[in-house]
Design an enzyme around this catalytic site. Structure first.
Site, short mmCIF file in Angstrom:
data_model
loop_
_atom_site.label_atom_id
_atom_site.label_comp_id
_atom_site.label_asym_id
_atom_site.label_seq_id
_atom_site.Cartn_x
_atom_site.Cartn_y
_atom_site.Cartn_z
N HIS A 21 -6.09 -0.69 1.11
CA HIS A 21 -7.51 -0.40 0.87
C HIS A 21 -8.33 -1.69 0.79
CE1 HIS A 21 -10.82 2.13 -0.72
NE2 HIS A 21 -11.16 1.01 -1.37
N GLU A 22 -7.89 -2.61 -0.05
CA GLU A 22 -8.63 -3.86 -0.23
C GLU A 22 -8.55 -4.74 1.00
OE1 GLU A 22 -10.61 -4.01 -2.58
OE2 GLU A 22 -9.81 -2.36 -3.79
#
Length: 456
Positions: A21-22
């Site tokens: 996600h990051e």
């Protein structure tokens, strides 16, 4: 050992999902020319960090339940006027709306892409599944609707289903509705199609129920269950009644034997009472012998039931089982289709949660996810990958919801900004972000409460 395993598999899952996600935010931010000050896995005190050649600090923090990408010029406040023209080129808040939209949307997008990759691997490697063949309880909702034992469910509201996972997700998707149209084929899927209108008034999703199909009178059929005793527990009421492996049940208290489920249901509702059994011994199907069984009282899941200590003879139905496996190219297509379908299922689940059609009890937190991670990992690696794909889809879709604080809320702000030609006021943004934070904290509190009540 199970608890330790659950924690390990949970940490593997959560670190992977947060990292992806990051990483989505990070990669697209860099592509758009934004300077990233810090890339962090976890929150709280920093355990380890180092600075890359690009000036970004990469850190690992103590609490693994999250992460963040800190970008230069990310917050819009009065200090932004002090940013030089040169530095504006690498400032997030000075990028065009479409660039900021891509940067923020990349996080959930990467989670959905990860799910696609994982599902594709699962379908390429092959995952065991079972056809949706049913047992039907007498006088149940399902039987009255037209279901018969050994029916195979083919489609639900014109959506084809091939296994029990797909079947359950489709049924859950129609929770709260009055009825659903089901197409079935009898005789383990060999007979012609029949249409059934199945009432769903009694159907509800509740983690306290061990079998969500029970209210409908349906049961998963993996094995053929005989009227013959296959196991007698030592020192049990059944052993005291001189019941033996191989005995065939003819009747109980003058009730003719029909199914093992009905027989055991009768035992459960008659603790400490004499039950007169007519049984056939061995190959003798003519001369029945009377046995007196007195089920003992036991407490199971806070309910008092009768216990006999017997199990039936069963035989695995081989034609029910199959493996979902496809060539590489087709596996990628199937993975994309599965990801899209599960995204719709997740969105539908969220909608029904908001409308109250699905109970708030179904919201799980870290403990529920950890139990799921440990359970699937113990089944097989490929089942664990399928679980990771599901959680990744959930995370991606949830983050796209138009709720302030979540990525979807920021995307909504950028859409409004693009339409208005200018961003919302700082004061309004702060109010909306506080509302979003409150809603998120409420959801987190609910998930933790459910974990304590249902998973500990």
């Amino acid at each position: 050992m199970d608890i330790l395993g659950n924690i390990v598999y949970f940490l593997i899952a959560i670190v992977l999902l947060i990292l992806i996600h990051e990483l989505g935010h990070f990669i697209v931010a860099r592509l758009c020319g934004v300077y990233v000050e810090r890339f962090s896995l976890g929150f709280g005190p920093v355990i380890y960090s180092y600075k890359g050649s690009n000036g970004t600090e990469y850190s690992l923090s103590l609490l693994p339940l999250g992460g963040y990408v800190k970008m230069y010029g990310e917050s819009v406040d009065s200090e932004q006027v002090l940013i030089s023209e040169e530095n504006k080129k690498k400032s997030f808040s000075h990028k065009r709306v479409w660039q900021r939209f891509l940067i923020v949307g990349a996080g959930p997008f990467f989670n959905i892409v990860l799910a696609w990759i994982l599902y594709s691997i699962v379908f390429c490697y092959g995952i065991d599944a079972a056809k949706p063949i049913v047992n039907v309880e007498a006088n149940s909702v399902a039987q009255k609707a037209g279901f018969k034992t050994n029916d195979q469910i083919v489609s639900i509201n014109n959506v084809n289903v091939s296994d029990w996972e797909e079947t359950l997700y489709e049924l859950i998707g129609h929770s709260g509705e009055k009825s659903v149209e089901v197409q079935v084929k009898g005789n383990l899927g060999k007979d012609s199609l029949r249409n059934i209108i199945l009432p769903l008034d009694a159907f509800s999703i509740d983690p306290e129920k061990q079998d969500v199909l029970k209210d409908l009178g349906l049961d998963v059929k993996y094995v053929e269950v005989y009227d013959e005793i296959g196991h007698v527990e030592k020192n049990s009421p059944a052993e005291k009644a001189s019941l033996e492996v191989g005995d065939k049940i003819k009747s109980y208290n003058a009730i003719n034997y029909t199914t093992w489920n009905e027989f055991t249901s009768y035992i459960k509702t008659h603790p400490n009472e004499e039950i007169f059994l007519e049984v056939y011994k061995g190959n003798d199907d003519v001369n029945a012998i009377i046995k007196t069984l007195v089920p003992e009282l036991r407490e199971v899941n806070d309910k008092e039931i009768g216990f006999a200590g017997i199990a039936p003879k069963v035989k695995r139905i081989e034609e029910v089982y199959f493996t979902k496996q496809y060539p590489f190219g087709e596996a990628i297509i199937k993975g994309a289709q599965k990801t899209g379908h599960m995204s719709c299922v997740t969105l539908n689940f969220i909608t029904k949660f908001i409308t109250g059609d699905i109970s708030h009890k179904n919201v799980s937190g870290p403990i529920g996810i950890a139990k799921g991670a440990g359970m699937t990992a113990r089944i097989s690696f490929v089942v664990y990958l399928s679980f990771l794909a599901l959680i990744s889809v959930n995370l991606g879709v949830l983050n796209l919801l138009p709720v302030p604080v979540l990525d979807g809320g920021h995307l909504l702000f950028y859409i409004v900004e693009a339409i208005r030609g200018k961003p919302l006021s700082e004061k309004l943004m702060n109010v909306l972000l506080k509302i979003g934070m409150f809603l998120l904290l409420m959801l987190m509190s609910l998930s933790i409460f459910n974990d304590i009540v249902f998973n500990i």
